[in-house]
Write a protein that holds these residues in place. Structure first.
Motif, PDB file in Angstrom:
ATOM      1  N   PHE A 111     -16.150  -7.088  -0.514  1.00  0.00           N
ATOM      2  CA  PHE A 111     -15.307  -8.042  -1.961  1.00  0.00           C
ATOM      3  C   PHE A 111     -14.580  -7.592  -2.519  1.00  0.00           C
ATOM      4  O   PHE A 111     -13.968  -7.900  -3.617  1.00  0.00           O
ATOM      5  N   VAL A 112     -13.920  -6.107  -2.131  1.00  0.00           N
ATOM      6  CA  VAL A 112     -12.992  -5.418  -2.976  1.00  0.00           C
ATOM      7  C   VAL A 112     -11.431  -5.631  -2.220  1.00  0.00           C
ATOM      8  O   VAL A 112     -11.660  -5.694  -1.094  1.00  0.00           O
ATOM      9  N   PRO A 113     -10.625  -5.484  -2.960  1.00  0.00           N
ATOM     10  CA  PRO A 113      -9.188  -5.414  -2.424  1.00  0.00           C
ATOM     11  C   PRO A 113      -8.882  -4.130  -1.698  1.00  0.00           C
ATOM     12  O   PRO A 113      -9.829  -3.073  -1.583  1.00  0.00           O
ATOM     13  N   THR A 114      -7.988  -4.367  -0.573  1.00  0.00           N
ATOM     14  CA  THR A 114      -7.735  -3.216   0.242  1.00  0.00           C
ATOM     15  C   THR A 114      -7.445  -2.074  -0.096  1.00  0.00           C
ATOM     16  O   THR A 114      -7.698  -0.993   0.050  1.00  0.00           O
ATOM     17  N   TRP A 115      -6.656  -1.932  -1.193  1.00  0.00           N
ATOM     18  CA  TRP A 115      -6.141  -0.626  -2.011  1.00  0.00           C
ATOM     19  C   TRP A 115      -7.469   0.141  -2.611  1.00  0.00           C
ATOM     20  O   TRP A 115      -7.414   1.138  -2.688  1.00  0.00           O
ATOM     21  N   ARG A 116      -8.531  -0.870  -3.182  1.00  0.00           N
ATOM     22  CA  ARG A 116      -9.787   0.078  -3.212  1.00  0.00           C
ATOM     23  C   ARG A 116     -10.405   0.639  -2.270  1.00  0.00           C
ATOM     24  O   ARG A 116     -10.916   1.674  -2.383  1.00  0.00           O
ATOM     25  N   LEU A 117     -10.503  -0.142  -1.212  1.00  0.00           N
ATOM     26  CA  LEU A 117     -11.057   0.548   0.295  1.00  0.00           C
ATOM     27  C   LEU A 117     -10.342   1.590   0.540  1.00  0.00           C
ATOM     28  O   LEU A 117     -10.858   2.819   0.837  1.00  0.00           O
ATOM     29  N   MET A 118      -9.045   1.763   0.476  1.00  0.00           N
ATOM     30  CA  MET A 118      -8.304   3.096   0.757  1.00  0.00           C
ATOM     31  C   MET A 118      -8.722   4.051  -0.510  1.00  0.00           C
ATOM     32  O   MET A 118      -8.670   5.495   0.211  1.00  0.00           O
ATOM     33  N   GLN A 119      -8.777   3.842  -1.786  1.00  0.00           N
ATOM     34  CA  GLN A 119      -9.267   4.670  -2.698  1.00  0.00           C
ATOM     35  C   GLN A 119     -10.560   5.489  -2.174  1.00  0.00           C
ATOM     36  O   GLN A 119     -11.020   6.679  -2.359  1.00  0.00           O
TER      37      GLN A 119
END
Length: 369
Positions: A259-267
Motif C-alpha cells: 500500500f505504499v508508493p514506489t518511491w517508498r519501496l525504493m527507500q
C-alpha cells in the motif's frame, strides 16, 4: 484520428468496463458486509455504524479495484468484441477491407488507458488510505490494542513493545536494547509506555519516542548513548531519536508494502534492518511489469475470441476466463518463489513477461485478418 467506428467501440468498451466494475465491486461489498456485519454494529448508534461502513468500504473498493483492474479490462474487451461478433458487425468490416487488427485497435487503446488507472490508484490513492486498509474493520478510530513488532534502527538499537494504540501513537511496555560502544555487552532500557512524536522542524524532542516511567531512571555515563539518539529529559523519562523506526514501522501489517508508493519501496530497500527485503524487491519489480502484463493478458484474451469467429460466443468467453485463471496462477507462483528467495526478485517479476509476452504476440499474429 479516431473514426466514427473507433469512437463507437471505445464507448462500448467503457460501458462494458463500467458494468463489470460495478458488478464485481458491488458483489464483493454485499458478500463481505453480510459476513462481517457484527464488526460494524459495535457502534452505539445506527448513524455511527453506517458511517463506519461507508468509510471502510469506500476505502476497501480501491484495494479490490487494484487487484482486479487487469481482469476487468480483459472482461470489458472480451464483451465488446463478443458483442460485435454476436451481431455480425465484424464481417462487413472485413469485407470492406478493414483488417481485424485495425478493428480492435481502439479497444486495445481503451484497455491500456484503463490499466493505467491501476498505476494512479497504486501511487496516489492507496498510500493515502492505507491505515483504513490494514486496520481491523471494527476499529476505524484506532482505539483498540494492536500487536507490536520489534525493529532495528540503523545504528543497532533494537525496539520492541507489548501493545500499541494507533489513535494515541502509544506503545505499552516499551523496551530498548542499546549496543555498547566497546565490548560485547548491551544495555536494557524498559519503559511503562512510549509515545511516538512526529518530526517537526525546529522543535526539540521530535522525530522519535518519548519514554515515561523508565527503568533504570538514570544511567551512569549516559553521555555515551547520545550517539545512539538517547537523551535523558528528567529522571525516569527519556527521548529516543529514531530515523527509521517510527510508529508505523512497529505496528504495520505483514503486507504493509503493498500500500505504499514506489518511491517508498525504493527507500525501504536501502534500510539495512529490513527483514522483508526479498518481498519488497519482488513487489517493486512487479510494479514495473504490471502495465505490460495487463496488456499481454488483453492481447491473449482477444486472440482467443478472434481466432475462430465461428465459435460460440459463450465458449470463447469460457476459454478466455480459463486463460485468465492460468495467467494469474503463474503470476502468483512466480511471486511466491520470489518472496521465499527461490528466484531472484527481478527474475520472479519478469519471468511472466518473458513467458507470456512472445506467446501473446504469436497468438495475436495468428488471428485471421
Amino acid at each position: 484520428m479516431f473514426t466514427l467506428l473507433d469512437r463507437q467501440l471505445i464507448r462500448s468498451f467503457l460501458k462494458a468496463y463500467f458494468v463489470c466494475l460495478v458488478s464485481l465491486l458491488g458483489m464483493y461489498v454485499v458478500i463481505d458486509l453480510f459476513m462481517n456485519l457484527d464488526d460494524f454494529t459495535q457502534k452505539t448508534t445506527v448513524a455511527d455504524s453506517l458511517r463506519t461502513i461507508g468509510t471502510y468500504y469506500g476505502c476497501k473498493v480501491t484495494q479490490i479495484f487494484d487487484r482486479l483492474c487487469e481482469a476487468i479490462a480483459l472482461l470489458a474487451a472480451m464483451f465488446t468484441i463478443a458483442w460485435m461478433q454476436r451481431h455480425n458487425e465484424i464481417l462487413p468490416l472485413l469485407s470492406a477491407g478493414v483488417s481485424t487488427r485495425r478493428v480492435v485497435r481502439p479497444v486495445l487503446i481503451a484497455a491500456f488507458g484503463t490499466i493505467g488507472l491501476s498505476v494512479i490508484n497504486q501511487e496516489l490513492i492507496l498510500p493515502r488510505i492505507d491505515s483504513y486498509l490494514v486496520e481491523h474493520r471494527g476499529d476505524p478510530e484506532g482505539d483498540h490494542e494492536s500487536i507490536v513488532k520489534s525493529a532495528f534502527e540503523g545504528n543497532g538499537v533494537h525496539i520492541s513493545g507489548r501493545a500499541a494504540y494507533r489513535k494515541e501513537m502509544l506503545v505499552k511496555d516499551f523496551t530498548v536494547v542499546l549496543p555498547q560502544k566497546q565490548g560485547d555487552g548491551i544495555t536494557l532500557l524498559q519503559a511503562k509506555e512510549a509515545r511516538y512524536v512526529p518530526q517537526v522542524e525546529g522543535r526539540p524532542h521530535t522525530g522519535g519516542w518519548k519514554l515515561r516511567q523508565a527503568t533504570p531512571a538514570e544511567f551512569e555515563g549516559r553521555d555515551r548513548f547520545k550517539e545512539l539518539g538517547l537523551e535523558l529529559i528528567v529522571s525516569g523519562e527519556y527521548f529516543l531519536k529514531t530515523k527509521y523506526v517510527d510508529f508505523d514501522v512497529v505496528t504495520r501489517s505483514k503486507s504493509w508494502f503493498n500500500f505504499v508508493p514506489t518511491w517508498r519501496l525504493m527507500q525501504d530497500l536501502g534500510k539495512i534492518d529490513n527483514t522483508q527485503l526479498a518481498s519488497i524487491a519482488v513487489v517493486l519489480h512487479m510494479r514495473l511489469t504490471r502495465p505490460v502484463l495487463g496488456m499481454i493478458l488483453v492481447f491473449m484474451g482477444l486472440s482467443v475470441i478472434l481466432r475462430d469467429q465461428n465459435r460460440n460466443v459463450f465458449i470463447s468467453a469460457g476459454l478466455c476466463l480459463v486463460l485468465c485463471a492460468l495467467f494469474f496462477s503463474a503470476l502468483f507462483a512466480c511471486k511466491y518463489l520470489g518472496d521465499y528467495e527461490h528466484l531472484s526478485p527481478a527474475l520472479a517479476a519478469w519471468l511472466p513477461v518473458l513467458g507470456f509476452g512472445p506467446l501473446s504476440f504469436v497468438m495475436f499474429d495468428a488471428v485471421h485478418t
